[in-house]
Write a protein that holds these residues in place. Structure first.
Motif, mmCIF file in Angstrom:
data_model
loop_
_atom_site.group_PDB
_atom_site.id
_atom_site.type_symbol
_atom_site.label_atom_id
_atom_site.label_comp_id
_atom_site.label_asym_id
_atom_site.label_seq_id
_atom_site.Cartn_x
_atom_site.Cartn_y
_atom_site.Cartn_z
ATOM 1 N N ASP A 232 4.808 7.873 4.577
ATOM 2 C CA ASP A 232 4.557 6.766 5.629
ATOM 3 C C ASP A 232 3.217 5.964 5.224
ATOM 4 N N CYS A 233 2.636 6.250 4.020
ATOM 5 C CA CYS A 233 1.293 5.692 3.525
ATOM 6 C C CYS A 233 1.340 4.232 3.620
ATOM 7 N N PHE A 234 2.497 3.536 3.446
ATOM 8 C CA PHE A 234 2.337 2.197 3.317
ATOM 9 C C PHE A 234 3.006 1.599 4.741
ATOM 10 N N SER A 235 1.894 1.081 5.542
ATOM 11 C CA SER A 235 2.010 0.432 6.641
ATOM 12 C C SER A 235 2.906 1.287 7.844
ATOM 13 N N GLY A 236 2.610 2.563 7.714
ATOM 14 C CA GLY A 236 3.337 3.600 8.635
ATOM 15 C C GLY A 236 4.572 3.522 8.690
ATOM 16 N N GLY B 80 -3.752 1.494 18.735
ATOM 17 C CA GLY B 80 -2.615 0.815 18.622
ATOM 18 C C GLY B 80 -2.143 0.117 17.510
ATOM 19 N N GLN B 81 -2.978 0.323 16.469
ATOM 20 C CA GLN B 81 -2.752 -0.159 15.217
ATOM 21 C C GLN B 81 -2.022 0.642 14.238
ATOM 22 N N ILE B 82 -1.466 0.025 13.102
ATOM 23 C CA ILE B 82 -1.020 0.797 12.204
ATOM 24 C C ILE B 82 -1.746 2.032 11.608
ATOM 25 N N ALA B 83 -1.336 3.160 11.602
ATOM 26 C CA ALA B 83 -1.938 4.604 11.507
ATOM 27 C C ALA B 83 -2.589 4.437 10.100
ATOM 28 N N ASN B 84 -3.734 5.121 9.956
ATOM 29 C CA ASN B 84 -4.384 5.114 8.404
ATOM 30 C C ASN B 84 -3.566 5.886 7.545
ATOM 31 N N PRO B 85 -3.380 5.616 6.281
ATOM 32 C CA PRO B 85 -2.614 6.452 5.248
ATOM 33 C C PRO B 85 -3.070 8.014 5.358
ATOM 34 N N ILE C 62 -5.310 0.155 -1.409
ATOM 35 C CA ILE C 62 -6.233 1.006 -1.981
ATOM 36 C C ILE C 62 -6.039 2.410 -0.972
ATOM 37 N N GLN C 63 -6.460 2.128 0.176
ATOM 38 C CA GLN C 63 -6.383 3.405 1.055
ATOM 39 C C GLN C 63 -4.996 4.214 0.854
ATOM 40 N N SER C 64 -3.955 3.443 0.801
ATOM 41 C CA SER C 64 -2.738 4.293 0.452
ATOM 42 C C SER C 64 -2.744 4.770 -0.786
ATOM 43 N N PHE C 65 -3.020 4.206 -1.813
ATOM 44 C CA PHE C 65 -3.080 5.097 -3.392
ATOM 45 C C PHE C 65 -4.112 6.042 -3.286
ATOM 46 N N LEU C 66 -5.249 5.931 -2.464
ATOM 47 C CA LEU C 66 -6.035 7.243 -2.530
ATOM 48 C C LEU C 66 -5.521 8.227 -1.605
ATOM 49 N N ALA C 67 -4.763 7.809 -0.674
ATOM 50 C CA ALA C 67 -4.129 8.966 0.087
ATOM 51 C C ALA C 67 -2.989 9.664 -0.678
#
Length: 158
Positions: free
Chosen positions: A45-49, A67-72, A123-128
């Protein structure tokens, strides 16, 4: 249903990677294929939830507070609770809103797909994903060390 689609995709990818490694006579320790499958499940779920299964079903993971997409990283922590799969399904079944233990821990929820929500950065997704891979490799090294210290190396790593 989305989880079962994602689990099937992870298993098929792990089998595919293992087959390629066998075809090229690359010897890899057996648990590494399982770690590859777990990393797919944790990072799905890392890319846009949204995972492939969630995209097919039409749902996504959002932060319950904003209410926004969850952080990766929240998505990864949420998915770590799959280790408690049976307990997760019981908790989800008896919860009025269908929340899992991972949702409670990370303050997330699954809603219908909304393309207007702000996406997280790649970047956040790849870090996760990197954190997950480092964690799983460290876990594998610990397992390898413990197995060799107990004389189980030949049993687990063939």
């Amino acid at each position: 249903m989305a989880f079962f689609i994602d689990a099937a995709i992870a298993a098929l990818l792990a089998i595919f990677v293992n087959s390629i490694l066998i075809f090229f006579s690359i010897r890899v320790i057996t648990p590494m294929v399982g770690i590859f499958a777990w990393s797919i499940i944790f990072c799905k779920d890392c890319f846009s939830g949204i995972s492939i299964g969630k995209r097919i079903i039409g749902i996504q993971v959002i932060d319950a507070n904003t209410g926004q997409i969850a952080n990766p990283l929240k998505c990864v922590v949420r998915n770590l609770f799959y280790f408690l799969t049976f307990i997760e399904f019981i908790a989800m079944y008896y919860n009025l809103h269908g929340l899992r233990l991972g949702d409670y821990a990370t303050h997330t929820k699954v809603v219908l797909y909304n393309k207007t929500l702000q996406r997280s950065s790649y970047i956040q997704s790849f870090l996760a994903i990197g954190y997950v891979l480092i964690g799983l490799i460290l876990f594998e090294l610990l397992l390898y060390y413990r197995a060799s210290s107990f004389g189980l190396w030949g049993l687990l790593y063939q």
